[in-house]
Design a protein around this motif. Sequence first.
Motif, PDB file in Angstrom:
ATOM      1  N   ILE A   1      24.518 -18.578 -21.461  1.00 35.12           N
ATOM      2  CA  ILE A   1      23.976 -17.743 -22.546  1.00 35.12           C
ATOM      3  C   ILE A   1      25.045 -17.542 -23.644  1.00 35.12           C
ATOM      4  O   ILE A   1      24.740 -17.565 -24.836  1.00 35.12           O
ATOM      5  CB  ILE A   1      23.451 -16.374 -21.998  1.00 35.12           C
ATOM      6  N   GLU A   2      26.299 -17.422 -23.224  1.00 34.19           N
ATOM      7  CA  GLU A   2      27.374 -17.239 -24.222  1.00 34.19           C
ATOM      8  C   GLU A   2      27.461 -18.466 -25.128  1.00 34.19           C
ATOM      9  O   GLU A   2      27.684 -18.354 -26.330  1.00 34.19           O
ATOM     10  CB  GLU A   2      28.734 -16.996 -23.540  1.00 34.19           C
ATOM     11  N   GLU A   3      27.296 -19.658 -24.531  1.00 32.59           N
ATOM     12  CA  GLU A   3      27.351 -20.882 -25.343  1.00 32.59           C
ATOM     13  C   GLU A   3      26.172 -20.948 -26.323  1.00 32.59           C
ATOM     14  O   GLU A   3      26.332 -21.361 -27.471  1.00 32.59           O
ATOM     15  CB  GLU A   3      27.384 -22.114 -24.437  1.00 32.59           C
ATOM     16  N   TRP A   4      24.990 -20.531 -25.873  1.00 33.71           N
ATOM     17  CA  TRP A   4      23.830 -20.524 -26.784  1.00 33.71           C
ATOM     18  C   TRP A   4      24.069 -19.572 -27.957  1.00 33.71           C
ATOM     19  O   TRP A   4      23.776 -19.898 -29.108  1.00 33.71           O
ATOM     20  CB  TRP A   4      22.555 -20.085 -26.036  1.00 33.71           C
ATOM     21  N   ILE A   5      24.630 -18.407 -27.633  1.00 30.62           N
ATOM     22  CA  ILE A   5      24.871 -17.408 -28.688  1.00 30.62           C
ATOM     23  C   ILE A   5      25.889 -17.960 -29.691  1.00 30.62           C
ATOM     24  O   ILE A   5      25.725 -17.875 -30.908  1.00 30.62           O
ATOM     25  CB  ILE A   5      25.352 -16.064 -28.067  1.00 30.62           C
ATOM     26  N   LYS A   6      26.950 -18.568 -29.160  1.00 31.38           N
ATOM     27  CA  LYS A   6      27.997 -19.138 -30.006  1.00 31.38           C
ATOM     28  C   LYS A   6      27.402 -20.223 -30.912  1.00 31.38           C
ATOM     29  O   LYS A   6      27.660 -20.261 -32.124  1.00 31.38           O
ATOM     30  CB  LYS A   6      29.081 -19.721 -29.086  1.00 31.38           C
ATOM     31  N   LEU A   7      26.603 -21.099 -30.296  1.00 27.65           N
ATOM     32  CA  LEU A   7      26.022 -22.212 -31.049  1.00 27.65           C
ATOM     33  C   LEU A   7      25.113 -21.693 -32.175  1.00 27.65           C
ATOM     34  O   LEU A   7      25.166 -22.200 -33.309  1.00 27.65           O
ATOM     35  CB  LEU A   7      25.242 -23.125 -30.094  1.00 27.65           C
ATOM     36  N   ALA A   8      24.312 -20.690 -31.872  1.00 33.29           N
ATOM     37  CA  ALA A   8      23.422 -20.124 -32.898  1.00 33.29           C
ATOM     38  C   ALA A   8      24.255 -19.559 -34.050  1.00 33.29           C
ATOM     39  O   ALA A   8      23.904 -19.702 -35.224  1.00 33.29           O
ATOM     40  CB  ALA A   8      22.536 -19.048 -32.295  1.00 33.29           C
ATOM     41  N   LYS A   9      25.377 -18.940 -33.713  1.00 29.10           N
ATOM     42  CA  LYS A   9      26.246 -18.364 -34.750  1.00 29.10           C
ATOM     43  C   LYS A   9      26.874 -19.457 -35.615  1.00 29.10           C
ATOM     44  O   LYS A   9      26.904 -19.374 -36.836  1.00 29.10           O
ATOM     45  CB  LYS A   9      27.366 -17.529 -34.112  1.00 29.10           C
ATOM     46  N   VAL A  10      27.382 -20.501 -34.945  1.00 28.49           N
ATOM     47  CA  VAL A  10      28.019 -21.608 -35.669  1.00 28.49           C
ATOM     48  C   VAL A  10      27.005 -22.263 -36.617  1.00 28.49           C
ATOM     49  O   VAL A  10      27.304 -22.536 -37.784  1.00 28.49           O
ATOM     50  CB  VAL A  10      28.584 -22.652 -34.671  1.00 28.49           C
ATOM     51  N   ILE A  11      25.796 -22.492 -36.116  1.00 25.41           N
ATOM     52  CA  ILE A  11      24.764 -23.117 -36.947  1.00 25.41           C
ATOM     53  C   ILE A  11      24.417 -22.201 -38.124  1.00 25.41           C
ATOM     54  O   ILE A  11      24.283 -22.646 -39.264  1.00 25.41           O
ATOM     55  CB  ILE A  11      23.495 -23.443 -36.113  1.00 25.41           C
ATOM     56  N   GLY A  12      24.326 -20.909 -37.844  1.00 30.62           N
ATOM     57  CA  GLY A  12      24.003 -19.941 -38.898  1.00 30.62           C
ATOM     58  C   GLY A  12      25.069 -19.912 -39.975  1.00 30.62           C
ATOM     59  O   GLY A  12      24.772 -19.826 -41.168  1.00 30.62           O
ATOM     60  N   ALA A  13      26.355 -20.004 -39.538  1.00 33.95           N
ATOM     61  CA  ALA A  13      27.463 -19.945 -40.499  1.00 33.95           C
ATOM     62  C   ALA A  13      27.495 -21.224 -41.343  1.00 33.95           C
ATOM     63  O   ALA A  13      27.914 -21.212 -42.496  1.00 33.95           O
ATOM     64  CB  ALA A  13      28.774 -19.765 -39.754  1.00 33.95           C
ATOM     65  N   ASP A  14      27.020 -22.319 -40.762  1.00 34.35           N
ATOM     66  CA  ASP A  14      27.072 -23.612 -41.443  1.00 34.35           C
ATOM     67  C   ASP A  14      26.011 -23.735 -42.524  1.00 34.35           C
ATOM     68  O   ASP A  14      26.211 -24.368 -43.547  1.00 34.35           O
ATOM     69  CB  ASP A  14      26.871 -24.725 -40.394  1.00 34.35           C
ATOM     70  N   SER A  15      24.834 -23.154 -42.290  1.00 33.89           N
ATOM     71  CA  SER A  15      23.721 -23.339 -43.232  1.00 33.89           C
ATOM     72  C   SER A  15      22.679 -22.286 -42.952  1.00 33.89           C
ATOM     73  O   SER A  15      22.893 -21.364 -42.189  1.00 33.89           O
ATOM     74  CB  SER A  15      23.098 -24.705 -42.979  1.00 33.89           C
TER      75      SER A  15
END
Length: 278
Positions: A260-274
């Motif tokens: 779940i931590e990886e999913w949260i991180k990934l969503a954040k990274v994607i959000g920060a990117d675009s």
Amino acid sequence: MSRNQHSRKTRFAKRSLGQNFLVDDGIIHRIVDSAGDLSEKLVLEIGPGRGALTDLLVERSGQYRAIELDTILAEKLKSRFEGIEKVEIFEADVLEADLEKILAPSEGIEGAVIVANLPYNISSAVIERLAEVSEMFAEAILMLQSEVVDRLAAPPGNSSRGFLTVLTEYVFEAKRLFSVTPNCFRPRPKVQSAVASLRPIGRSRDDDFPRLRNLVSVAFRQKRKTILNNLKGFSGVHDPVPLLEAAGIDTKLRPEALTIEEWIKLAKVIGADSSAGE
Ligand code: SAM
């Protein structure tokens, strides 16, 4: 109850409403016991039906509310508990009911617990709805299809892990409590059942949550593909490789391997990117 009475009652169960009524006293007690001390709690029962769990829940709770969609069953329960102040029966669809209002306890009541033998055809939708109001209750004790309980409690790497697992993990700690055989119901369901506990862990659904939900939904569309391949279908993501690398996730993993931590991180990274996934 005679054989005839049993089969008459079974015939009147509505399949479209997932009506498989509990008839096993031991299991009824085990479910209610799992909810712990209810004397100062509001209990919300979803789908009380013919009231298999209701008498015990009313007896043990500080306040009792129920939501039942079947008009005839809701009316019967209303007259059965007429005049008992702590009991309120709402004839409504749980997926449309104002749960924030129904879960708001009266004065002197210390929080809420949900207990339900759920109609299996809407159980995922109910869990998603409960996730939206998770700050309103301390625990949900739910009878579900056994397979759904396996999915809810599947750890990273387990092939039962999916969209519902990750969404549930974001909001709840999910535990399988015990199994229930079809013999404990009338009519008997075709599937095995199990009782689960969902305890809200207090993580708030921040602004990134809608993106996380979309991301997980897309990523699990083809479970046998790698996370990299699945992300190629995610709107706004042109090249998933640097995003996965920035989130520290191996591009060759399957979606079921992510925590779940990886999913949260990934969503954040994607959000920060675009503005991907919005
Ligand atoms: N609690 C009872 C028991 O354990 O015997 C009945 C459980 S039965 C599996 C599910 C119950 O949920 C039925 O009484 C059914 O009418 C009710 N129900 C079905 N869909 C519903 C909905 N959308 N909202 C509220 N109740 C619903």
